[in-house]
Design a protein around this motif. Structure first.
Motif, short mmCIF file in Angstrom:
data_model
loop_
_atom_site.label_atom_id
_atom_site.label_comp_id
_atom_site.label_asym_id
_atom_site.label_seq_id
_atom_site.Cartn_x
_atom_site.Cartn_y
_atom_site.Cartn_z
N LEU A 87 33.73 -49.06 60.89
CA LEU A 87 32.79 -48.02 61.32
C LEU A 87 33.43 -46.66 61.15
O LEU A 87 34.65 -46.52 61.25
CB LEU A 87 32.42 -48.21 62.80
CG LEU A 87 31.60 -49.44 63.18
CD1 LEU A 87 31.62 -49.63 64.69
CD2 LEU A 87 30.16 -49.32 62.70
N THR A 88 32.61 -45.66 60.89
CA THR A 88 33.10 -44.28 60.79
C THR A 88 32.48 -43.46 61.91
O THR A 88 31.26 -43.47 62.09
CB THR A 88 32.70 -43.65 59.42
OG1 THR A 88 33.20 -44.51 58.40
CG2 THR A 88 33.27 -42.27 59.26
N ILE A 89 33.31 -42.75 62.65
CA ILE A 89 32.81 -41.88 63.73
C ILE A 89 32.25 -40.61 63.10
O ILE A 89 32.94 -39.91 62.37
CB ILE A 89 33.95 -41.52 64.73
CG1 ILE A 89 34.47 -42.77 65.43
CG2 ILE A 89 33.48 -40.48 65.74
CD1 ILE A 89 33.63 -43.34 66.54
N ASN A 90 30.97 -40.32 63.38
CA ASN A 90 30.33 -39.10 62.85
C ASN A 90 30.52 -37.90 63.78
O ASN A 90 30.38 -36.76 63.37
CB ASN A 90 28.83 -39.34 62.64
CG ASN A 90 28.56 -40.53 61.75
OD1 ASN A 90 28.03 -41.54 62.18
ND2 ASN A 90 28.96 -40.43 60.49
N GLY A 91 30.78 -38.18 65.06
CA GLY A 91 30.97 -37.08 66.00
C GLY A 91 31.71 -37.53 67.24
O GLY A 91 31.51 -38.64 67.73
N TRP A 92 32.61 -36.65 67.71
CA TRP A 92 33.38 -36.93 68.93
C TRP A 92 32.85 -36.09 70.07
O TRP A 92 32.55 -34.90 69.89
CB TRP A 92 34.85 -36.60 68.73
CG TRP A 92 35.58 -37.56 67.83
CD1 TRP A 92 35.81 -37.40 66.49
CD2 TRP A 92 36.15 -38.82 68.19
NE1 TRP A 92 36.50 -38.49 66.00
CE2 TRP A 92 36.72 -39.37 67.03
CE3 TRP A 92 36.24 -39.52 69.39
CZ2 TRP A 92 37.37 -40.60 67.02
CZ3 TRP A 92 36.89 -40.75 69.40
CH2 TRP A 92 37.45 -41.28 68.22
N ILE A 93 32.74 -36.66 71.24
CA ILE A 93 32.37 -35.93 72.45
C ILE A 93 33.52 -36.13 73.41
O ILE A 93 33.80 -37.26 73.84
CB ILE A 93 31.04 -36.41 73.07
CG1 ILE A 93 29.86 -36.05 72.17
CG2 ILE A 93 30.80 -35.75 74.43
CD1 ILE A 93 29.61 -37.01 71.07
N GLU A 94 34.23 -35.04 73.72
CA GLU A 94 35.37 -35.10 74.64
C GLU A 94 35.11 -34.17 75.80
O GLU A 94 34.65 -33.05 75.61
CB GLU A 94 36.65 -34.63 73.93
CG GLU A 94 37.15 -35.56 72.88
CD GLU A 94 38.41 -35.02 72.21
OE1 GLU A 94 39.08 -34.14 72.79
OE2 GLU A 94 38.72 -35.48 71.10
N GLU A 95 35.40 -34.63 77.02
CA GLU A 95 35.28 -33.74 78.17
C GLU A 95 36.26 -34.10 79.26
O GLU A 95 36.64 -35.25 79.42
CB GLU A 95 33.85 -33.68 78.70
CG GLU A 95 33.16 -34.97 79.02
CD GLU A 95 31.68 -34.76 79.35
OE1 GLU A 95 31.27 -33.62 79.61
OE2 GLU A 95 30.95 -35.75 79.35
N THR A 96 36.69 -33.04 79.97
CA THR A 96 37.56 -33.20 81.13
C THR A 96 36.71 -32.86 82.34
O THR A 96 36.47 -31.68 82.63
CB THR A 96 38.78 -32.26 81.03
OG1 THR A 96 39.45 -32.54 79.80
CG2 THR A 96 39.72 -32.45 82.20
N ILE A 97 36.19 -33.88 82.98
CA ILE A 97 35.27 -33.68 84.11
C ILE A 97 35.24 -34.96 84.95
O ILE A 97 35.44 -36.05 84.42
CB ILE A 97 33.85 -33.31 83.58
CG1 ILE A 97 32.97 -32.77 84.69
CG2 ILE A 97 33.20 -34.48 82.87
CD1 ILE A 97 31.70 -32.07 84.19
N SER A 98 34.99 -34.80 86.22
CA SER A 98 34.94 -35.96 87.11
C SER A 98 33.75 -36.85 86.77
O SER A 98 32.67 -36.36 86.43
CB SER A 98 34.82 -35.48 88.56
OG SER A 98 34.48 -36.57 89.40
N GLY A 99 33.95 -38.14 86.90
CA GLY A 99 32.89 -39.12 86.65
C GLY A 99 31.83 -39.10 87.74
O GLY A 99 30.76 -39.69 87.59
N THR A 100 32.12 -38.40 88.85
CA THR A 100 31.12 -38.31 89.93
C THR A 100 30.09 -37.23 89.61
O THR A 100 29.01 -37.20 90.18
CB THR A 100 31.79 -37.97 91.28
OG1 THR A 100 32.55 -36.77 91.13
CG2 THR A 100 32.70 -39.09 91.73
N LYS A 101 30.44 -36.32 88.68
CA LYS A 101 29.51 -35.25 88.27
C LYS A 101 28.36 -35.90 87.51
O LYS A 101 28.59 -36.71 86.62
CB LYS A 101 30.25 -34.27 87.36
CG LYS A 101 29.59 -32.94 87.23
CD LYS A 101 30.13 -31.99 88.27
CE LYS A 101 29.74 -30.57 87.96
NZ LYS A 101 29.97 -29.72 89.11
N ASN A 102 27.15 -35.52 87.86
CA ASN A 102 25.99 -36.14 87.23
C ASN A 102 26.03 -35.97 85.71
O ASN A 102 26.46 -34.92 85.21
CB ASN A 102 24.70 -35.54 87.79
CG ASN A 102 23.53 -36.50 87.64
OD1 ASN A 102 23.70 -37.65 87.22
ND2 ASN A 102 22.35 -36.05 87.96
#
Length: 198
Positions: free
Chosen positions: A31-46
């Motif tokens: 598989l080839t990744i077409n886009g990356w989504i990275e974030e530094t945020i708490s998993g409790t945040k909606n």
């Protein structure tokens, strides 16, 4: 489209481990990744306050989101179920590497999605019911509900008092002052009445 989703809770954690896992998995699955989504945020945040929310709005039928594990979606079961339900509704696939979870278009996924959707709806109804009961109890106890009476300590034009006074002294119209300060004329008039003409 294939998306790789990475979430860490703090700056001290690194995204590299998750990225490595996803890349290794994709190589194995060809598989080839077409886009990356990275974030530094708490998993409790909606999720709708996170980059994940924007991704969920964007995905379409047949898209695939790859996570290292289900816990990257959120910190509570109902949030995870709600996210998976959205993916199912949009016919978007979700795969996790560590849990080996596959949400696709098979009958098992559809049954799971139905259970997720139903559970999330029951939870929302329970929260709504508990809120209504708490408000009714407070009202019965004579506690005033709603915004407290009196002036707020800080409003939109707080800190602009001197500018407004100066412009009023120079006989600048309220409409013009409101335009300059990028507020509604009613907001300005209310501010003048409550905070300047004391």
């Amino acid at each position: 489209m294939v998306y790789g989703y990475i979430r860490v809770s703090s700056d001290k954690q690194t995204v590299e481990n998750q990225r490595f896992e996803i890349i290794k998995f994709c190589q194995k699955e060809k598989l080839t990744i077409n886009g990356w989504i990275e974030e530094t945020i708490s998993g409790t945040k909606n999720y709708d306050k996170r980059k994940l929310g924007r991704l969920l709005k964007k995905v379409t039928k047949g898209d695939l989101i790859i996570y290292s594990e289900l816990s990257r979606l959120g910190r509570n079961l109902f949030m995870i179920m709600e996210i998976l339900n959205i993916c199912m509704t949009k016919e978007c696939r979700v795969w996790t590497i560590k849990d080996n979870y596959r949400l696709g278009d098979d009958i098992q996924s559809k049954v799971l999605a139905f259970a997720f959707g139903l559970s999330a709806e029951i939870e929302r109804n329970l929260i709504s019911q508990r809120t209504k009961e708490a408000l009714a109890r407070k009202k019965a106890e004579g506690i005033r509900l709603g915004r407290p009476l009196g002036k707020a300590k800080k409003v939109k034009l707080t800190g602009k008092e001197e500018t407004i006074k100066k412009l009023l002294k120079e006989k600048v119209s309220k409409s013009e002052i409101a335009r300059k300060l990028k507020v509604d004329r009613g907001t300005l008039s209310k501010f003048i009445k409550n905070y300047i003409e004391k």
